[in-house]
Design a protein around this motif. Structure first.
Motif, PDB file in Angstrom:
ATOM      1  N   HIS A  26      -1.135   4.508  -0.290  1.00 46.59           N
ATOM      2  CA  HIS A  26      -2.064   5.496   0.295  1.00 46.59           C
ATOM      3  C   HIS A  26      -1.856   6.919  -0.209  1.00 46.59           C
ATOM      4  O   HIS A  26      -1.982   7.880   0.563  1.00 46.59           O
ATOM      5  CB  HIS A  26      -1.945   5.471   1.831  1.00 46.59           C
ATOM      6  CG  HIS A  26      -2.210   4.110   2.426  1.00 46.59           C
ATOM      7  ND1 HIS A  26      -1.270   3.399   3.121  1.00 46.59           N
ATOM      8  CD2 HIS A  26      -3.319   3.337   2.411  1.00 46.59           C
ATOM      9  CE1 HIS A  26      -1.770   2.244   3.525  1.00 46.59           C
ATOM     10  NE2 HIS A  26      -3.012   2.179   3.097  1.00 46.59           N
ATOM     11  N   HIS A  56      -0.947  -4.344   6.041  1.00 50.28           N
ATOM     12  CA  HIS A  56       0.168  -3.512   6.501  1.00 50.28           C
ATOM     13  C   HIS A  56       1.148  -4.312   7.347  1.00 50.28           C
ATOM     14  O   HIS A  56       1.658  -3.824   8.358  1.00 50.28           O
ATOM     15  CB  HIS A  56      -0.345  -2.285   7.286  1.00 50.28           C
ATOM     16  CG  HIS A  56      -1.306  -1.439   6.503  1.00 50.28           C
ATOM     17  ND1 HIS A  56      -2.006  -0.391   7.048  1.00 50.28           N
ATOM     18  CD2 HIS A  56      -1.676  -1.477   5.188  1.00 50.28           C
ATOM     19  CE1 HIS A  56      -2.768   0.178   6.117  1.00 50.28           C
ATOM     20  NE2 HIS A  56      -2.589  -0.475   4.981  1.00 50.28           N
ATOM     21  N   ASP A  75      -4.645   0.124  -2.426  1.00 53.22           N
ATOM     22  CA  ASP A  75      -4.489   1.368  -1.663  1.00 53.22           C
ATOM     23  C   ASP A  75      -3.357   2.153  -2.320  1.00 53.22           C
ATOM     24  O   ASP A  75      -2.460   2.680  -1.670  1.00 53.22           O
ATOM     25  CB  ASP A  75      -4.233   1.140  -0.177  1.00 53.22           C
ATOM     26  CG  ASP A  75      -5.507   0.801   0.590  1.00 53.22           C
ATOM     27  OD1 ASP A  75      -6.557   0.613  -0.062  1.00 53.22           O
ATOM     28  OD2 ASP A  75      -5.460   0.714   1.829  1.00 53.22           O
ATOM     29  N   HIS A 111      -2.775  -4.581   2.072  1.00 58.42           N
ATOM     30  CA  HIS A 111      -3.929  -4.359   2.933  1.00 58.42           C
ATOM     31  C   HIS A 111      -3.671  -4.501   4.432  1.00 58.42           C
ATOM     32  O   HIS A 111      -4.100  -3.667   5.219  1.00 58.42           O
ATOM     33  CB  HIS A 111      -5.084  -5.280   2.525  1.00 58.42           C
ATOM     34  CG  HIS A 111      -6.389  -4.984   3.200  1.00 58.42           C
ATOM     35  ND1 HIS A 111      -6.888  -3.700   3.337  1.00 58.42           N
ATOM     36  CD2 HIS A 111      -7.315  -5.808   3.773  1.00 58.42           C
ATOM     37  CE1 HIS A 111      -8.061  -3.761   3.959  1.00 58.42           C
ATOM     38  NE2 HIS A 111      -8.337  -5.015   4.240  1.00 58.42           N
ATOM     39  N   HIS A 136      -5.386  -7.364  -3.112  1.00 60.82           N
ATOM     40  CA  HIS A 136      -5.218  -6.454  -1.977  1.00 60.82           C
ATOM     41  C   HIS A 136      -5.584  -7.207  -0.701  1.00 60.82           C
ATOM     42  O   HIS A 136      -4.857  -7.161   0.285  1.00 60.82           O
ATOM     43  CB  HIS A 136      -6.116  -5.221  -2.170  1.00 60.82           C
ATOM     44  CG  HIS A 136      -5.905  -4.170  -1.129  1.00 60.82           C
ATOM     45  ND1 HIS A 136      -4.715  -3.503  -0.968  1.00 60.82           N
ATOM     46  CD2 HIS A 136      -6.743  -3.665  -0.165  1.00 60.82           C
ATOM     47  CE1 HIS A 136      -4.822  -2.631   0.028  1.00 60.82           C
ATOM     48  NE2 HIS A 136      -6.031  -2.720   0.527  1.00 60.82           N
ATOM     49  N   ASP A 190       0.822  -1.225   0.000  1.00 59.21           N
ATOM     50  CA  ASP A 190       0.000   0.000   0.000  1.00 59.21           C
ATOM     51  C   ASP A 190       0.853   1.272   0.000  1.00 59.21           C
ATOM     52  O   ASP A 190       1.842   1.360   0.738  1.00 59.21           O
ATOM     53  CB  ASP A 190      -0.887   0.034   1.255  1.00 59.21           C
ATOM     54  CG  ASP A 190      -1.808  -1.174   1.391  1.00 59.21           C
ATOM     55  OD1 ASP A 190      -1.545  -2.223   0.785  1.00 59.21           O
ATOM     56  OD2 ASP A 190      -2.802  -1.053   2.136  1.00 59.21           O
ATOM     57  N   HIS A 194      -9.047   1.866  -0.112  1.00 58.10           N
ATOM     58  CA  HIS A 194      -8.991   3.326  -0.097  1.00 58.10           C
ATOM     59  C   HIS A 194      -8.631   3.828  -1.493  1.00 58.10           C
ATOM     60  O   HIS A 194      -7.483   4.158  -1.772  1.00 58.10           O
ATOM     61  CB  HIS A 194      -7.966   3.819   0.929  1.00 58.10           C
ATOM     62  CG  HIS A 194      -8.274   3.443   2.342  1.00 58.10           C
ATOM     63  ND1 HIS A 194      -9.530   3.565   2.885  1.00 58.10           N
ATOM     64  CD2 HIS A 194      -7.499   2.957   3.330  1.00 58.10           C
ATOM     65  CE1 HIS A 194      -9.502   3.169   4.145  1.00 58.10           C
ATOM     66  NE2 HIS A 194      -8.289   2.789   4.440  1.00 58.10           N
TER      67      HIS A 194
HETATM   68 FE   FE2 Z   1      -4.016   0.199   3.335  1.00 63.67          FE
END
Ligand code: FE2
Length: 280
Positions: free
Chosen positions: A21, A229, A51, A227, A179, A19, A85
């Motif tokens: 973001h 993390h 993300d 996803h 993800h 990710d 996201h």
């Molecule tokens: Fe994320």
């Protein structure tokens, strides 16, 4: 518009990233290492696991432009699956326009911001070195309680029942790029913050089970996801043979990215980490 996937020859090593973001500085830091980390590759490819940071308004547009500029400067291409996201209204509008203008099938990579960024829609398949790869983005926002629908949360984040059926109907694949993490891969998480809604935790559990049903039908030998993390690797047994599961961490973290040799499916951890961006 050059395609990132066949008929273009398959890459050898690719950079895989978890990710981002919409973290411009982090994304640029990773992209700028690609020429070095993927030295010798005719077409340098980053595979990003969702993300990614498709976002509305001026900040969203600026992020895409900055990422596209870094890719151009580094002569690198970025393929991403959607996460949770992302601004799905924007993503789908771009896809619809592309499909109308290009005459490509609905399940085609969708070029964004000049073409070096390409979205791999849910269910898209391609072949690298005789392995079938399957893109299947989507996830559940556990922090939905703190978000506003169609402003910073979109209901299209979840894989639908129809998408699940279509992907299963298309048959087996060797490598899944997702993800979401399938439900059969167990993890221990810290207690959720009190403001999270329990309904979203349940929604997430159900979505992870949906991903597991797809995995059980598609029977990949490799699955790569973001996803959660967390960066980890584990070989899982879901009853049809070993599945090498690799999760990558989020922006700012050491295990956000790694190098994958698509010929051997062996991973390398890059020695260089853009520490100067680690606070972002
Ligand atoms: Fe994320």
């Amino acid at each position: 518009m050059p395609d990132p996937v066949p008929p273009v020859p398959a890459p050898g090593r690719v950079l895989v990233a978890g990710d981002w973001h919409g973290n411009t500085r982090w994304a640029q830091g990773v992209i700028r290492q690609a020429p070095h980390l993927l030295a010798g590759e005719d077409r340098k490819i980053i595979l990003q696991l969702g993300d990614f940071g498709i976002w509305p308004g001026i900040p969203g547009g600026a992020y895409l432009a900055d990422v596209a500029a870094a890719l151009k400067e580094s002569d690198t291409w970025l393929l991403f699956v959607d996460g949770n996201h992302e601004d799905f209204d924007q993503l789908h509008a771009t896809r619809d326009q592309w499909v109308r203008d290009s005459g490509r099938p609905l399940l085609s990579p969708v070029p964004l911001a000049g073409g070096r960024i390409q979205w791999l829609p849910r269910g898209y398949r391609w072949t690298w070195h005789e392995r079938t790869w399957l893109a299947l983005g989507g996830g559940v926002s556990l922090d939905k309680a703190g978000r506003i629908e169609y402003y910073d949360w979109w209901p299209q984040e979840e894989i639908t029942g129809e998408q699940e059926r279509d992907v299963i109907a298309a048959g087996a694949a060797d490598v899944m790029v997702t993800h979401e993490c399938p439900g059969g891969v167990t993890h221990t998480f810290p207690p959720p913050p009190p403001w999270w809604n329990l309904a979203d935790l349940a929604r997430s559990d159900a979505h992870r089970e949906r991903m597991q049903r797809v995995v059980d039908a598609v029977r990949p030998s490799h699955l790569i996801h973001g996803h959660l993390h967390i960066g980890y690797q584990r070989t899982c047994d879901f009853g049809f043979g070993p599945v090498r599961v690799t999760g990558l961490d989020m922006d700012g973290q050491d295990w956000n990215y790694a190098i994958l040799d698509t010929r051997t499916m062996e991973w390398e951890k890059p020695q260089e980490v853009p520490q100067r961006y680690a606070d972002w």
